[in-house]
Design a protein around this motif. Sequence first.
Motif, PDB file in Angstrom:
ATOM      1  N   PRO A 124       7.072 -57.446  55.168  1.00 60.59           N
ATOM      2  CA  PRO A 124       8.168 -56.615  54.649  1.00 60.59           C
ATOM      3  C   PRO A 124       8.744 -57.178  53.353  1.00 60.59           C
ATOM      4  O   PRO A 124       8.631 -58.368  53.068  1.00 60.59           O
ATOM      5  N   GLU A 125       9.369 -56.296  52.584  1.00 62.10           N
ATOM      6  CA  GLU A 125       9.969 -56.687  51.315  1.00 62.10           C
ATOM      7  C   GLU A 125      11.298 -57.405  51.549  1.00 62.10           C
ATOM      8  O   GLU A 125      12.109 -56.991  52.385  1.00 62.10           O
ATOM      9  N   GLY A 126      11.516 -58.481  50.801  1.00 62.13           N
ATOM     10  CA  GLY A 126      12.821 -59.120  50.806  1.00 62.13           C
ATOM     11  C   GLY A 126      13.848 -58.251  50.112  1.00 62.13           C
ATOM     12  O   GLY A 126      13.514 -57.404  49.273  1.00 62.13           O
ATOM     13  N   SER A 127      15.108 -58.436  50.449  1.00 59.74           N
ATOM     14  CA  SER A 127      16.152 -57.576  49.887  1.00 59.74           C
ATOM     15  C   SER A 127      17.513 -58.249  50.033  1.00 59.74           C
ATOM     16  O   SER A 127      17.643 -59.305  50.667  1.00 59.74           O
ATOM     17  N   PHE A 133      13.518 -55.608  45.420  1.00 60.84           N
ATOM     18  CA  PHE A 133      12.940 -56.223  44.225  1.00 60.84           C
ATOM     19  C   PHE A 133      11.511 -55.736  43.996  1.00 60.84           C
ATOM     20  O   PHE A 133      10.722 -56.389  43.327  1.00 60.84           O
ATOM     21  N   GLU A 134      11.207 -54.554  44.550  1.00 61.10           N
ATOM     22  CA  GLU A 134       9.853 -54.031  44.476  1.00 61.10           C
ATOM     23  C   GLU A 134       9.413 -53.761  43.041  1.00 61.10           C
ATOM     24  O   GLU A 134       8.227 -53.846  42.727  1.00 61.10           O
ATOM     25  N   LYS A 135      10.348 -53.425  42.169  1.00 58.70           N
ATOM     26  CA  LYS A 135       9.963 -53.093  40.793  1.00 58.70           C
ATOM     27  C   LYS A 135       9.394 -54.291  40.043  1.00 58.70           C
ATOM     28  O   LYS A 135       8.771 -54.137  38.998  1.00 58.70           O
ATOM     29  N   TYR A 136       9.622 -55.510  40.589  1.00 57.86           N
ATOM     30  CA  TYR A 136       9.088 -56.708  39.943  1.00 57.86           C
ATOM     31  C   TYR A 136       7.699 -57.093  40.463  1.00 57.86           C
ATOM     32  O   TYR A 136       7.091 -58.017  39.952  1.00 57.86           O
TER      33      TYR A 136
END
Length: 248
Positions: free
Chosen positions: A211-214, A235-238
């Motif tokens: 999973p993505e950190g947030s 921070f998916e855009k990075y």
Amino acid sequence: LPSQDVDLLRSPTETPRVVLRRRSHAPGLMDMATALLMATAVAAAVFPEFAWGTISLSRMSSLYMPYGFTLGGGQPVYGMGTRGAVERVAYDRDNYRLYTVGQASILNVVDISNPTNPTVLYRRYLRGVVTDIDSCGNYVAMSVHYNPKVLPGSVLIFDMYDSTRKNMSFHHQIQVGPLPDKLKFTKDCMTLVTCNEAEPGLDDSGNFVNPEGSATVITFQSADLLAPNVRTATFEKYNGLAEDYRDR
């Protein structure tokens, strides 16, 4: 003093003193270093015990906390290692109370008004694994993750311990990102922020998930923490810029 370096000299029998030695060097980083040295020298002169590490602490008391209790008899069980009876602490300075949590998921309220004899006032089991705790005003907030750890976590908010009713009233359970590992109130108690670590692992079906950190920002409309507004920053855009940042 852009063209001078600073040395701090101190013998065991004399007070600290600052010695300035003139040297030629270019301005810039060295000037910043000089300023930092000057600040350190002044701090050492004003607070010699602190600057030279001579402050000492002495133990006043100890209170051992269990990570669980036996079935039937309810006897406390103690132990070291990864059981995590106490890992994070919040302090109520007005009432001299500690709120402690750990992987054992037991919330303890400890009275330290007499620091030579701390006593447990209240204990509560919580579902999941408690990772952090913070207090502000009349409230205590805790971050919790569940098994499997790739699932969304929660923030639990309670009233502080009520010595008359001898309990803690529950207010909110707010969903946040997976594995919230740190949370903090702002000074006005109107905003609560969690950092969601989101470690990879297996889901309920045994599938590997990363999973993505947030970060979750929870804002309240009033001082009684009503109507929480929840926003999540990802921070998916990075993700696609990893190579660019690595090259830098």
